[in-house]
Design an enzyme around this catalytic site. Sequence first.
Site, PDB file in Angstrom:
ATOM      1  N   ARG A  35       7.155   5.325  -6.370  1.00  0.00           N
ATOM      2  CA  ARG A  35       6.004   6.053  -5.814  1.00  0.00           C
ATOM      3  C   ARG A  35       5.475   5.344  -4.564  1.00  0.00           C
ATOM      4  O   ARG A  35       5.065   5.978  -3.600  1.00  0.00           O
ATOM      5  CB  ARG A  35       4.900   6.184  -6.861  1.00  0.00           C
ATOM      6  N   GLU A  38       7.821   6.182  -1.871  1.00  0.00           N
ATOM      7  CA  GLU A  38       7.642   7.582  -1.456  1.00  0.00           C
ATOM      8  C   GLU A  38       6.420   7.731  -0.550  1.00  0.00           C
ATOM      9  O   GLU A  38       6.422   8.527   0.383  1.00  0.00           O
ATOM     10  CB  GLU A  38       7.491   8.463  -2.699  1.00  0.00           C
ATOM     11  N   SER A  83      -0.029  -6.355  10.416  1.00  0.00           N
ATOM     12  CA  SER A  83       0.739  -7.501   9.932  1.00  0.00           C
ATOM     13  C   SER A  83       0.953  -7.430   8.420  1.00  0.00           C
ATOM     14  O   SER A  83       0.038  -7.052   7.678  1.00  0.00           O
ATOM     15  CB  SER A  83       0.016  -8.797  10.270  1.00  0.00           C
TER      16      SER A  83
END
Lengths: 151, 151, 151, 151, 151, 151, 151, 151, 151, 151
Positions: free
Chosen positions: C92, C95, C118
């Site tokens: 997830r 994704e 960063s």
Amino acid sequence: MTAFKNRQDVTGAIITARVAKGVSWGDVATAVEQSKEWTVAACLGQMAFTSVQAGKIVALFDLDETALPWLQIPPSKGSLSGAPPADPLLYRLHEIVSVFGPAIKELIHEEFGDGIMSAIDFKFEIAREANPAGDRVSLNMSGKFLPYKAF
Amino acid sequence: MTAFKNRQDVTGAIITARVAKGVSWGDVATAVEQSKEWTVAACLGQMAFTSVQAGKIVALFDLDETALPWLQIPPSKGSLSGAPPADPLLYRLHEIVSVFGPAIKELIHEEFGDGIMSAIDFKFEIAREANPAGDRVSLNMSGKFLPYKAF
Amino acid sequence: MTAFKNRQDVTGAIITARVAKGVSWGDVATAVEQSKEWTVAACLGQMAFTSVQAGKIVALFDLDETALPWLQIPPSKGSLSGAPPADPLLYRLHEIVSVFGPAIKELIHEEFGDGIMSAIDFKFEIAREANPAGDRVSLNMSGKFLPYKAF
Amino acid sequence: MTAFKNRQDVTGAIITARVAKGVSWGDVATAVEQSKEWTVAACLGQMAFTSVQAGKIVALFDLDETALPWLQIPPSKGSLSGAPPADPLLYRLHEIVSVFGPAIKELIHEEFGDGIMSAIDFKFEIAREANPAGDRVSLNMSGKFLPYKAF
Amino acid sequence: MTAFKNRQDVTGAIITARVAKGVSWGDVATAVEQSKEWTVAACLGQMAFTSVQAGKIVALFDLDETALPWLQIPPSKGSLSGAPPADPLLYRLHEIVSVFGPAIKELIHEEFGDGIMSAIDFKFEIAREANPAGDRVSLNMSGKFLPYKAF
Amino acid sequence: MTAFKNRQDVTGAIITARVAKGVSWGDVATAVEQSKEWTVAACLGQMAFTSVQAGKIVALFDLDETALPWLQIPPSKGSLSGAPPADPLLYRLHEIVSVFGPAIKELIHEEFGDGIMSAIDFKFEIAREANPAGDRVSLNMSGKFLPYKAF
Amino acid sequence: MTAFKNRQDVTGAIITARVAKGVSWGDVATAVEQSKEWTVAACLGQMAFTSVQAGKIVALFDLDETALPWLQIPPSKGSLSGAPPADPLLYRLHEIVSVFGPAIKELIHEEFGDGIMSAIDFKFEIAREANPAGDRVSLNMSGKFLPYKAF
Amino acid sequence: MTAFKNRQDVTGAIITARVAKGVSWGDVATAVEQSKEWTVAACLGQMAFTSVQAGKIVALFDLDETALPWLQIPPSKGSLSGAPPADPLLYRLHEIVSVFGPAIKELIHEEFGDGIMSAIDFKFEIAREANPAGDRVSLNMSGKFLPYKAF
Amino acid sequence: MTAFKNRQDVTGAIITARVAKGVSWGDVATAVEQSKEWTVAACLGQMAFTSVQAGKIVALFDLDETALPWLQIPPSKGSLSGAPPADPLLYRLHEIVSVFGPAIKELIHEEFGDGIMSAIDFKFEIAREANPAGDRVSLNMSGKFLPYKAF
Amino acid sequence: MTAFKNRQDVTGAIITARVAKGVSWGDVATAVEQSKEWTVAACLGQMAFTSVQAGKIVALFDLDETALPWLQIPPSKGSLSGAPPADPLLYRLHEIVSVFGPAIKELIHEEFGDGIMSAIDFKFEIAREANPAGDRVSLNMSGKFLPYKAF
């Protein structure tokens, strides 16, 4: 102490011993009388030592004597197995090739013509660059230019 | 002249125009008043130009005016798509990371502690190193050291 | 107890000991006096401990003393080996980068110009967000903006 | 103006028009009355617009009317095709998942038990965090916790 | 005739013209006064021609004049994009490296020490070897040995 | 001495014993009365020995008797697992196929018609080519031409 | 009709013309006087036609005359680009190699010794096998055995 | 003798025992009263044995009794892990699918319509085909045709 | 309207026309008198239509007549090219195979013995399952069990 | 009995013990009082057991007590490592996603709008479907529909 069966095992033993004994890479370089840069690459299994240097490495790290011939034989080199490296420091080096590599290619060709910068007849040096906005890593590389020639 | 639809098309047009007009990268750098190194990287689509610089690039290469905003917008960067590069010059840079990368990592950590050499706050320079055994390419990199901090 | 040969083995021993002893990550964070977030990342082999913290980790998990130097040395980081992660929770996160990453890129560039957030000068925090329709995970990240500069 | 054949072409046309017209993402968000974050994701082809929103997008960017149904249909989503992203900003997000993902997994499980943070019932927000040492990007995510249940 | 935009298009035009005109590779080599081996590699986009040679190629294949600078510029080389080649003839070459490569490595190291056979300072020759049991392909390669040196 | 379970273990034992005993590949070739080239390939697990040769290998390297049948059985061959080899010497061979392979294909087809150079009915030879500018590696390959026939 | 630029375009034109004209593969085989099996492989761009056969193909499918030389030149062969084929029929062939390939290897070695079944000096035949439980596909392959020989 | 923990270990033990005892595959097939082809596939871990057959395999190869249930349970099948096989004999089978697979697909569809040749309701046979120009391998496959049906 | 050159172009035209005309998949299924499930798969280029059905598809979507033979010919099927799908809905299906696939394999083997669930003699159905806690997707699959048989 | 170091080892021990003891999956499900489907997934290391269930699993399979906490902790899930699965039964599930996945996506979107079928709030059931033409596998899945919402 068990006999070493390949260079990779010798490399593992050096890494383990160096951390356990708290030896710095600078100490190792002093022992084999080469630059720190080359010495670390060689200890990590990328370069072949001379017979004298191999003896010093074995002594320094208390390695089994069977390490001696492995340290002097040309090793199977390279640490990247296809995918980009996951370690952030190594990835930054990979990113530099990805982002600036084509520019480096153009500029070498503009200056030298068709050919490459050798990665064999090659050396590098790392230094600290003091800077009030935060110190910088200076990484200098020098490789022989090898031109393509028609045949 | 058709309108540009993305930065990639602008990059292609610059590459084509530079070869057709025979302009050297040094000339381009002079026009935008930056180093040759940064200028080539920017022309190859890796960096964003200022408004003034973008105007000079468009003029120098006779590009369609629609190139102007594209040259000033942060581009999608990077040229390596997973597999090692096939071009021999680019591969040698990749091989240097593969063979010497772990040694570079060790030495930076020994000198600076845990962290990385920035590839953003970064610059590089290429120079010819005259040498009787064959000239050498000198490639100098300088990147800010960024330490990991506990939180 | 056998001597540790690398950081990866130390990480494995910590994971095994924590489950066997039933210690919570919160307890570990208290012991090393850092946030839970950083502490877990460090225990999983991604960060270097100070000497004092390393001692507390060894004590808390009854580790062999040879773990001490490994815990203080900058580790080889990263847990993704190329393909997307198979674990559903980790996927997830992957994704989110795939579906929302380009939007995040646009908005950071609109606000800050060309550069990156960063991942080194970085911290994150996880919290429970009570919600009648089902509680939510709140994941807050903060990373320094690093601009690209012409050179 | 030619008719659109798929959502990908509509996305390309939006990207081109936005740069050419100099419209900010904030302006687009105002037009469709949603957050900037969601609006950019939707314009980049990851979300479906309502009929009213689609009309505003078509008007704002002077798109062909055939864009209307494409903007309202659930698109094929996702921008990562296997290998880690080459763009440095997107790579930093990927690296965060690689370096800190396992720690995030541990902490969510410690707090919530077995399950995931939803990437569907999900929202995010980007903000500038002023900081004398250099401003920071604040990236806040909120996703519903979905538990695994035995059956 | 449209202007060429990159070397790849010039290569495609040479391949098409050679088949359409029925010119043999031997004829091309005669025209540019180099070996057949180097000439084919150069025509397939792997080597840079001199200005005189480029003129002869353009004349021989009736190419647009914009091909001239592209033929003289160091090209982006290499034809293998990661996976082994699917073409059976090319695969046999790949298989030779896979089956006999480690033996070649051992023998070069036994004879020369640590280093490589250059693929830049390199030439090859193909000849028919008459044989009553079926003629054989003789493929001779010659590359400079480049030793690794300590630094 | 433990019994061997597969050819791969026998290969490992040969490599270890050869380095430990300091036997040269030339000595091994003399023992089995074949060329050095074939002998090394066979010792590295790519070829099957005759019963007599297997006996000599076992004697020369002091191997367990269970190595005998493994040395005589057709092995599972090939050393490249998909990605290009990381070792610089092996990579140069791979690069030669990448850069010059298509030219080799054209020239074999021009001389012989459609078909391949066999990698089975194949032999190779390595020799030192003395050269004042630095000695060269001469690598000669000879493979039967196998034509495709219509059926 | 535009001139053909490579064999791939000729293959595409044959596929399109065959469907549009409703010609069966049997008809094509009759025209070129070879087996159906070889003819289809050749039409799909895997084999080279003779001059007479090429003329018949051009006539049968009303192709531009520039197809003639392309049909007679040894093509770049192979249709699998690394990953297993997604088409279910092709995947079943791949699965047969995956599930039964090692058994085929054992049995060929038991019968013939070390070597391979040639995929060049090779032919195959497809036939319907009537069967009350559902007809079967009979796929017969015949390839010359090529032994490895010591050298 | 240690207890077997999975089918893969049983397969390894069979391979080792067969070579050590010098049993031919034909002998094994006689013992289990099936074809040599099926027997080898089953011994290599691709098929499930009946209880009687499992007993004969255990007796023939002197295996630990814990092998019995593993030999009768449907195994996890398949030997190709993504990349083409490196072994030359297996690669030739892969190449046949690559070069001739699309032709096989066309001919099966022309004869049978849309569907596949089953790789489950499938058998194969290997035979030596005597031939004065060198014996040939005959590999016959027979698989049920399974049509796609509308629903 | 231009002539179609392959099935893929016909598929693209159907997708475009369906969105432009606002036809629902239910309407298409009614026109060809099959289930919605099969009809969508066929329209997306995975199944072959009968002659009558092809005519109705061409009429419904106003396609060029050259689409007719393409719609009736067995297509090249499959939409996954190796890496997991990036689209979240498709990925969830992939994740179900990853997380629950081994359990499905065990249960089919426990019930049916060694063999597979056919993906050819196969059908599926999608339905809405009303549920106060949020409606559910019901996805029912039915495939013939095909046993492996000894031969 | 040795202590378990991670969940993967516990899973291996369960698989070995179940085959050795001849326990059916139905028996295991009865012991933990859940469906066979969920129980197998959990035993294969994909789900977390309750404390009571973990105790029953340890008793049923005679496992070391250190298995208890591992069985109750959310595991690292997923069994597919990037490439399609080689096992024929698992591949058929993968092929169903490849061939029918896009149709499933279309129909879920037509019925529910933009969103996904949850793979977390999910259950499945396997049953035998008697059929005179050969029994069929019935695989029923039910997952909550999760809509994307604008934010």
